[in-house]
Design a protein around this motif. Structure first.
Motif, PDB file in Angstrom:
ATOM      1  N   GLY A   1       9.053  70.087  33.766  1.00 23.88           N
ATOM      2  CA  GLY A   1       8.925  69.594  35.114  1.00 23.88           C
ATOM      3  C   GLY A   1       8.243  68.249  35.239  1.00 23.88           C
ATOM      4  O   GLY A   1       8.249  67.645  36.314  1.00 23.88           O
ATOM      5  N   LEU A   2       7.643  67.753  34.135  1.00 23.27           N
ATOM      6  CA  LEU A   2       6.909  66.491  34.190  1.00 23.27           C
ATOM      7  C   LEU A   2       7.494  65.424  33.267  1.00 23.27           C
ATOM      8  O   LEU A   2       7.700  64.296  33.671  1.00 23.27           O
ATOM      9  N   TYR A   3       7.728  65.784  32.022  1.00 17.91           N
ATOM     10  CA  TYR A   3       8.319  64.824  31.083  1.00 17.91           C
ATOM     11  C   TYR A   3       9.058  65.572  29.976  1.00 17.91           C
ATOM     12  O   TYR A   3       8.697  66.685  29.605  1.00 17.91           O
ATOM     13  N   TYR A   4      10.103  64.940  29.496  1.00 23.93           N
ATOM     14  CA  TYR A   4      10.961  65.521  28.471  1.00 23.93           C
ATOM     15  C   TYR A   4      10.468  65.092  27.082  1.00 23.93           C
ATOM     16  O   TYR A   4       9.542  64.304  26.948  1.00 23.93           O
ATOM     17  N   PHE A   5      11.102  65.632  26.042  1.00 25.43           N
ATOM     18  CA  PHE A   5      10.811  65.205  24.676  1.00 25.43           C
ATOM     19  C   PHE A   5      11.106  63.712  24.529  1.00 25.43           C
ATOM     20  O   PHE A   5      12.114  63.230  25.031  1.00 25.43           O
ATOM     21  N   ASP A   6      10.263  63.004  23.809  1.00 26.33           N
ATOM     22  CA  ASP A   6      10.582  61.622  23.459  1.00 26.33           C
ATOM     23  C   ASP A   6      11.292  61.660  22.106  1.00 26.33           C
ATOM     24  O   ASP A   6      10.655  61.726  21.054  1.00 26.33           O
ATOM     25  N   GLU A   7      12.601  61.661  22.151  1.00 25.44           N
ATOM     26  CA  GLU A   7      13.391  61.790  20.933  1.00 25.44           C
ATOM     27  C   GLU A   7      13.156  60.619  19.979  1.00 25.44           C
ATOM     28  O   GLU A   7      13.140  60.793  18.756  1.00 25.44           O
TER      29      GLU A   7
ATOM     30  N   LEU B   1       6.565  50.979  28.156  1.00 21.83           N
ATOM     31  CA  LEU B   1       6.583  51.665  29.448  1.00 21.83           C
ATOM     32  C   LEU B   1       7.946  52.278  29.725  1.00 21.83           C
ATOM     33  O   LEU B   1       8.044  53.381  30.278  1.00 21.83           O
ATOM     34  N   SER B   2       8.992  51.591  29.323  1.00 24.26           N
ATOM     35  CA  SER B   2      10.343  52.088  29.580  1.00 24.26           C
ATOM     36  C   SER B   2      10.582  53.428  28.893  1.00 24.26           C
ATOM     37  O   SER B   2      11.330  54.274  29.403  1.00 24.26           O
ATOM     38  N   GLN B   3       9.943  53.648  27.756  1.00 28.94           N
ATOM     39  CA  GLN B   3      10.083  54.908  27.025  1.00 28.94           C
ATOM     40  C   GLN B   3       9.472  56.057  27.828  1.00 28.94           C
ATOM     41  O   GLN B   3      10.049  57.144  27.917  1.00 28.94           O
ATOM     42  N   ILE B   4       8.302  55.826  28.398  1.00 28.68           N
ATOM     43  CA  ILE B   4       7.624  56.845  29.197  1.00 28.68           C
ATOM     44  C   ILE B   4       8.390  57.087  30.493  1.00 28.68           C
ATOM     45  O   ILE B   4       8.559  58.234  30.931  1.00 28.68           O
TER      46      ILE B   4
ATOM     47  N   GLN C   1      10.261  60.743  31.839  1.00 22.79           N
ATOM     48  CA  GLN C   1       9.955  61.293  33.155  1.00 22.79           C
ATOM     49  C   GLN C   1      11.233  61.458  33.978  1.00 22.79           C
ATOM     50  O   GLN C   1      11.417  62.462  34.661  1.00 22.79           O
ATOM     51  N   LYS C   2      12.098  60.478  33.887  1.00 24.01           N
ATOM     52  CA  LYS C   2      13.309  60.468  34.697  1.00 24.01           C
ATOM     53  C   LYS C   2      14.256  61.603  34.341  1.00 24.01           C
ATOM     54  O   LYS C   2      14.877  62.204  35.223  1.00 24.01           O
TER      55      LYS C   2
ATOM     56  N   ASP D   1       4.101  74.103  44.942  1.00 21.81           N
ATOM     57  CA  ASP D   1       3.581  74.476  46.258  1.00 21.81           C
ATOM     58  C   ASP D   1       4.662  74.443  47.328  1.00 21.81           C
ATOM     59  O   ASP D   1       4.371  74.535  48.505  1.00 21.81           O
ATOM     60  N   ALA D   2       5.902  74.275  46.914  1.00 27.17           N
ATOM     61  CA  ALA D   2       6.960  74.177  47.911  1.00 27.17           C
ATOM     62  C   ALA D   2       8.144  75.071  47.543  1.00 27.17           C
ATOM     63  O   ALA D   2       9.298  74.741  47.766  1.00 27.17           O
ATOM     64  N   GLY D   3       7.817  76.207  46.949  1.00 26.15           N
ATOM     65  CA  GLY D   3       8.862  77.187  46.643  1.00 26.15           C
ATOM     66  C   GLY D   3       9.864  76.701  45.629  1.00 26.15           C
ATOM     67  O   GLY D   3      11.064  76.949  45.765  1.00 26.15           O
ATOM     68  N   TYR D   4       9.391  76.012  44.580  1.00 25.85           N
ATOM     69  CA  TYR D   4      10.244  75.566  43.482  1.00 25.85           C
ATOM     70  C   TYR D   4      11.310  74.566  43.942  1.00 25.85           C
ATOM     71  O   TYR D   4      12.445  74.568  43.469  1.00 25.85           O
ATOM     72  N   THR D   5      10.994  73.713  44.885  1.00 27.65           N
ATOM     73  CA  THR D   5      11.933  72.702  45.345  1.00 27.65           C
ATOM     74  C   THR D   5      12.149  71.650  44.272  1.00 27.65           C
ATOM     75  O   THR D   5      11.184  71.057  43.780  1.00 27.65           O
ATOM     76  N   VAL D   6      13.377  71.435  43.891  1.00 28.59           N
ATOM     77  CA  VAL D   6      13.686  70.438  42.864  1.00 28.59           C
ATOM     78  C   VAL D   6      13.595  69.049  43.471  1.00 28.59           C
ATOM     79  O   VAL D   6      14.226  68.741  44.475  1.00 28.59           O
ATOM     80  N   LEU D   7      12.755  68.209  42.875  1.00 28.79           N
ATOM     81  CA  LEU D   7      12.591  66.856  43.377  1.00 28.79           C
ATOM     82  C   LEU D   7      13.575  65.889  42.747  1.00 28.79           C
ATOM     83  O   LEU D   7      13.920  64.863  43.314  1.00 28.79           O
ATOM     84  N   GLY D   8      14.024  66.177  41.520  1.00 28.31           N
ATOM     85  CA  GLY D   8      14.930  65.284  40.812  1.00 28.31           C
ATOM     86  C   GLY D   8      14.213  64.339  39.889  1.00 28.31           C
ATOM     87  O   GLY D   8      13.006  64.346  39.789  1.00 28.31           O
TER      88      GLY D   8
END
Length: 337
Positions: free
Chosen positions: A264-270, A314-317, A321-322, A330-337
């Motif tokens: 939900g916050l950041y993916y693997f940095d391959e 910075l572009s890697q981080i 995230q993206k 706190d919002a019922g699992y609302t997907v932010l994207g």
């Protein structure tokens, strides 16, 4: 009698009965937490799963401070034991692993662990092999105060030749049953997305065996991507994955699992994982220079995880995230994207 590699069940029971379980502010620096709770010769429980929510920030600090003769206990892990194994391979006088009790040590899509091969092929570490379910069950037994837990898995395999499990005749069915000894690490290393100052933790995505490891261990160090208010934590009490009384230290460390993911916050940095694993592979084949350079740059050359992250583009981080969708708890699992 079995030789316990962490606390024995009786020791753990006595220790936990006397442990301060008060609701108090447990914030401290990562340096303080490692200095206070991680000792030479400890059995260290590693939470997370493979490269997901690995306690990388804690492990980096352990390496900077240096710890020897550790036993590592985990279900499935990759980055955390690999970093510790790399430190040992570079300088055994400062960091060393004596023993590992585990089910899986690799990097999944990124390949098998080069340093597991290095340690095993050079007879540098004791290995006790379990199935994934077995290690989870061992932590479960310890978390609920049992000295062992019965299990059918993996009867019928040769796994019994690689560990301390016992097979007895079940007193109720008369059929064979396997008994797994509880695992009580001296200290658990856990990374979560959210925690409050008292140690309540909210895990986003799979729990893996993190609650069990925290409850099974004498001490638990938690890093979190973000520290939240206690009122926010208790607004959804069913979402508290690890209770405060099993936690001894809380440290807010954004990207504390990097280069692994935090759901939900950041993916693997391959890219970075491939760089690290490639340096490990070169050491295994006889060239330690790339791995030494990696450690000098990203671990010994920095004071903390913030400085580690600041060494990366910075572009890697932004990219990791993206591609990892955010979820508002706190919002019922609302997907932010």
């Amino acid at each position: 009698m079995i030789e316990w590699t962490g606390l024995s069940p009786d020791e753990a029971r006595q220790f936990l009965a006397n442990k301060d379980k008060s609701k108090r502010d447990k914030r401290m620096s990562l340096k303080e937490a490692v200095q206070k709770f991680v000792k030479d010769g400890d059995n260290v429980g590693i939470a997370g799963f493979v490269n997901a929510r690995q306690p990388v920030a804690i492990v980096h600090e352990i390496i900077r401070q240096g710890r020897k003769d550790l036993t590592l206990s985990f279900q499935s892990a990759g980055l955390a034991p690999e970093y510790l194994a790399g430190a040992m391979a570079l300088d055994e006088s400062k960091n060393s692993i004596k023993r590992m009790e585990f089910a899986y040590f690799a990097h999944e899509a990124f390949g098998i662990s080069p340093l597991l091969r290095y340690l095993a092929e050079n007879n540098k570490v004791e290995l006790e092999d379990w199935s994934n379910y077995n290690m989870s069950a061992r932590f479960k037994a310890a978390s609920i105060g049992l000295p062992f837990i019965p299990c059918r898995s993996p009867l019928g395999s040769d796994m019994l030749q690689t560990n301390r499990a016992k097979v007895i005749e079940c007193p109720f069915t008369g059929r064979p049953i396997m008994l797994l000894p509880a695992s009580h690490p001296n200290v658990a290393l856990v990374h979560v997305q959210e925690a409050d100052i008292y140690g309540n933790c909210r895990i986003q995505g799979p729990l893996f065996t993190c609650p069990e490891i925290a409850m099974a261990s004498a001490h638990t160090i938690v890093t979190c991507d973000r520290l939240i208010e206690h009122d926010d934590m208790t607004r959804y009490p069913n979402r508290v994955s690890i209770p405060f009384f099993s936690v001894d230290a809380v440290i807010e460390v954004p990207y504390g699992a990097y280069p692994g993911n935090s759901n939900g916050l950041y993916y693997f940095d391959e890219k970075h994982t491939a760089e690290f694993r490639g340096a490990c592979e070169k050491l295994r084949k006889g060239d330690p220079a790339p791995l030494q350079d990696y450690y000098d740059t990203y671990i010994f050359g920095v004071e903390n995880t913030t400085e580690f992250i600041n060494k990366l583009p910075l572009s890697q981080i932004q990219y990791i995230q993206k591609i990892e969708p955010g979820i508002r708890l706190d919002a019922g699992y609302t997907v932010l994207g």
